[in-house]
Structure formats: C-alpha cells, structure tokens
Design an enzyme around this catalytic site. Structure first.
Site: not given
Ligand code: IMP
Length: 423
Positions: A12, A15, A39-40, A223
């Site tokens: 977040d 990007k 979520g871009h 991420q």
């Molecule tokens: P997962 O990727 O859904 O397995 O989540 C693992 C961790 O990564 C959690 O803390 C999510 O909130 C975080 N996370 C996954 N994708 C994003 C993203 O695009 N932005 C911020 N945090 C993310």
C-alpha cells in the site's frame, strides 16, 4: 530496458500511482507475483480505479499488460475485473496476456485460506482471504493447476479430481466444512476457460523477444518488502516474493536484463493485517492520520494501521532490492503536522539496534528511536518543481535519503497523475 517497481514497506505504498506514472514511458507493464490480494489504486480524470490482478498500465490504450508465471490467478476475480474495464470502454484484446505457467486460485483455496487463518486464533495472520497462501502451498507441493493445464479440459478435470479428493477430505474431516463438487467446478470453469483462452501465451518468451526489440518493460511488484516470504516479518507475510528478485523468477527474465529498481515508500508507514510494527501510533493520532491519508485497504476495506516513517526498514529494503532510487508518496498527507518523526534505529531490551533484525522475537519487542523534524504546515498542491517545495519538506526528504542511503527520484503530493514531482 527493464525497470522493477517494488514496495519498500508493508504494501500500500502507492505503487499503483507510481506505476501508472512511469507506464507512460514504457511499452509493457508486467506483474510478477501475488494475486487478487493486491489493490492498486489509480486516479485518472477524477475517476478512481482499483486493480487487484490486471496491471494498472491497462488504462493507457497503447500499453501491453502481462500477468507473469509468478502470479496466482483467480479466474473468477480476473473475469470480473476484465468485465468492469470493458464496461468503461477499456479494450484488452491483443494487449493483455496471461502466462501459461501461472497457477490458478480455485474456490477451495479461498475457503481454506479463510478457515485456516481463523483457526490460528490469536496467531491469526489477518490474510486477505483471497486464497493466496493456499494457492502457493499447492504450487510448491506440486499439486497446483497451471493455466496451461486449465486450457486442456481433460487435464484440468484429472488434476482437479486429485486436488478435490485431498481438499474435500480436509474440509469434511478436519474442518467440518462444506465440500466441493467436481462437476460443478468443471462446469463453472468451462465458461471461464472460453473467456480466458484468448489471453494465454508464453509470457517469458514474449517478454524476452520484446527486450530484443528494445522495448521498455515495467515489472510491477505487489505487496511490499516486509511482506516478502523470505525477507519480511515472517510469519506475518504473504506467500510470494514481492522483492525485486521476484521479477526474474516471476516473469522469466534473466537477472542480467534488469536495468533499474525503484522502491516506493510512503512518507509515513502503514500496515494491514497482523504483525509487528514498531512505529505504529497507539493513540488517537493514528486515527487522525488514517483519516488524512484515507488509509483503508483497497482490497478488503480494512482500516490500515498507521505509524511514522521507519528509516531502518526502508534502508533494509534498499539493500535486499538493490534499489537505484526511491519514489516517496503521500507527502501531502503530512501537510498539517507541526512535527514529524522518523525512526532512525530501535531499542531492544536496553540495547541499540541500527539494522532490521530477522528475529521475529527481537523485532516484535523493538522500540523505535526517533528523530524529530519540523513540519511545513502548508499545502503542497500545485507545486511542480522540487525547488518550490517548502524548506521543511525538503529537509524531511533529504533526511530520508541520508538515513536510507537511497536517492529520491520521484515525489507524489496528491492522488492525480499531475501531482507528481520528478527529480
Ligand atoms: P495474504 O497475502 O492474503 O496471504 O495476506 C498476508 C498478509 O499480507 C496480510 O497481513 C495481508 O493484510 C497482507 N497483504 C496482502 N496483500 C496486501 C496488499 O496488497 N497490501 C497490503 N497488505 C497486503
């Protein structure tokens, strides 16, 4: 030329906006890892677009967009995104491609992700529930179903049958949950196959041919560095490699082909989901910054945890990603603050630490050591040149450069494309 854009914090970082800005000068935008957990957000002509799978470069009608082999693809989520874009008049035909080698996220991956995280109880990771960890688990267990398998109905059914046998056993006997029906999924995915088929190619071959033709490629990381499975705050991480190295394995581009790596860092820090966060605001100030920065997850809508800029983290991100420069986003969110803090090190059980500790036990007990800088207390909107920024904001940026040992190449002072200062 290949430019990799990576997140230097916990995702977040903005990007989406930086990629959208840089995509202007590129031919191809390619995503290399993650899935529909991302979520871009991009704002064009006052319209907000949120992308979960499709690279944000798709908003430029002449850019090619790619989902590389390192991405896990949920066909249902992808088709929903494609249909939304088509409704807005965005054409994808002949300029959006999916790797044959990418793995699928299937309905049971999503359900298992959600129930497994719930079962962790107080050790819950707070995943996005999009089936990311469970899809990558199957990939590495050699149980995954790739896009190329999906295109062949017979192969897909065979592989699905094997997977369902295992997953349904787990769901029924261990979790006491609903089970999945082979025929039902096969039927549903038959429709998806027809719609997706036309986008599937060997993306590694395509990208390498494009490089030979001197095309510019932007490799889009989702991420961030501290959610990386190898270099993040394990186990509170995602299941892929968002770091720059992931671009090579996730796109099938050799390391010798990467020309530059740009790290995106927010002017403060946020985190969604669980896990240690030394500079997190524990008081109502966190709420204030969340409102100022509109810090709510683009995928899950969850409120993001907020804190001061942590130079120890971003310096470490500079090292593991081999950053050439930094793009600082959301500087304008700090406009109204009288004082701004930066974490320059940590204190752990009375001992000073200047480097990111790999031990979860140590990191979760680190207290930040802060340096305080005066705020600028001025609007930044309309500023086009670095030289016109208030003195205090330039000092803040200079201090970030000194502490992280990475030069700043771009500053974002608002959500629009025009709110960007190039250095
Ligand atoms: P997962 O990727 O859904 O397995 O989540 C693992 C961790 O990564 C959690 O803390 C999510 O909130 C975080 N996370 C996954 N994708 C994003 C993203 O695009 N932005 C911020 N945090 C993310």
């Amino acid at each position: 030329m290949v430019t990799v854009v990576v997140g230097t914090q916990w995702g977040d970082e903005g990007k989406g906006k930086v990629i959208d800005y840089l995509a202007k000068g590129c031919d191809i935008v390619a995503r290399y890892q993650g899935g529909a957990n991302a979520g871009h957000t991009v704002i064009t002509n006052n319209k907000k677009h949120i992308f979960h799978l499709i690279p944000s470069g798709i908003l430029y009608p002449d850019k090619i967009c790619i989902l590389g082999n390192g991405v896990v693809i949920d066909p249902a989520a992808l088709l929903c995104e494609i249909s939304n874009l088509e409704k807005e008049g965005v054409k994808l035909s002949k300029r959006f491609f999916i790797s044959e080698n990418a793995h699928l996220t299937l309905p049971y991956h999503k359900l298992l992700d959600q129930i497994e995280d719930k079962k962790r109880g107080r050790r819950k990771l707070g995943t996005t529930g999009r089936g990311i960890g469970t899809s990558y688990t199957d990939k590495y267990a050699r149980l995954g179903i790739r896009v190329v398998d999906f295109l062949n109905e017979k192969v897909f059914r065979e592989k699905l049958k094997i997977s369902l046998k295992l997953k349904n056993y787990l769901l029924k006997k261990y979790y006491e949950e609903k089970v999945y029906n082979l025929e039902k999924i096969s039927r549903e995915y038959q429709t998806y196959r027809k719609k997706i088929k036309g986008y599937v190619i060997d993306t590694s071959l395509y990208l390498n041919q494009a490089l030979r033709k001197k095309k510019n490629i932007l490799a889009e990381g989702a991420q961030g560095t501290f959610l990386d499975i190898d270099f993040g705050t394990y186990p509170y991480v995602t299941a892929s490699n968002p770091i720059a190295g992931g671009a090579c394995t996730g796109l099938g581009i050799g390391p010798t082909k990467i020309d530059r790596v740009i790290g995106v860092a927010k002017a403060y820090t946020t985190r969604v989901g669980r896990g240690p966060f030394p500079t997190e605001f524990k008081d109502e100030f966190g709420e204030k910054l969340r409102k100022l920065g509109n810090e709510f997850g683009a995928t899950t809508g969850r409120p993001r945890r907020c804190g001061w800029f942590d130079a120890v983290l971003v310096k470490q991100a500079g090292i593991v990603n081999g950053l050439n420069s930094l793009a600082i986003t959301k500087l304008d969110v700090l406009n109204s603050l009288g004082k701004i803090k930066i974490a320059v090190g940590y204190r752990y059980r009375g001992r000073k630490i200047g480097q990111f500790p790999n031990s979860f036990e140590v990191f979760s007990h680190c207290e930040p050591i802060y340096e305080e800088l005066p705020g600028w207390k001025r609007e930044l909107s309309g500023i086009k040149k670095y030289g016109d920024l208030p003195k205090e904001s330039k000092n803040y940026l200079k201090r970030i450069e000194e502490l992280t040992q990475v030069k700043i190449s771009l500053i974002s002072i608002g959500p629009g494309r025009e709110d960007t200062i190039l250095l």
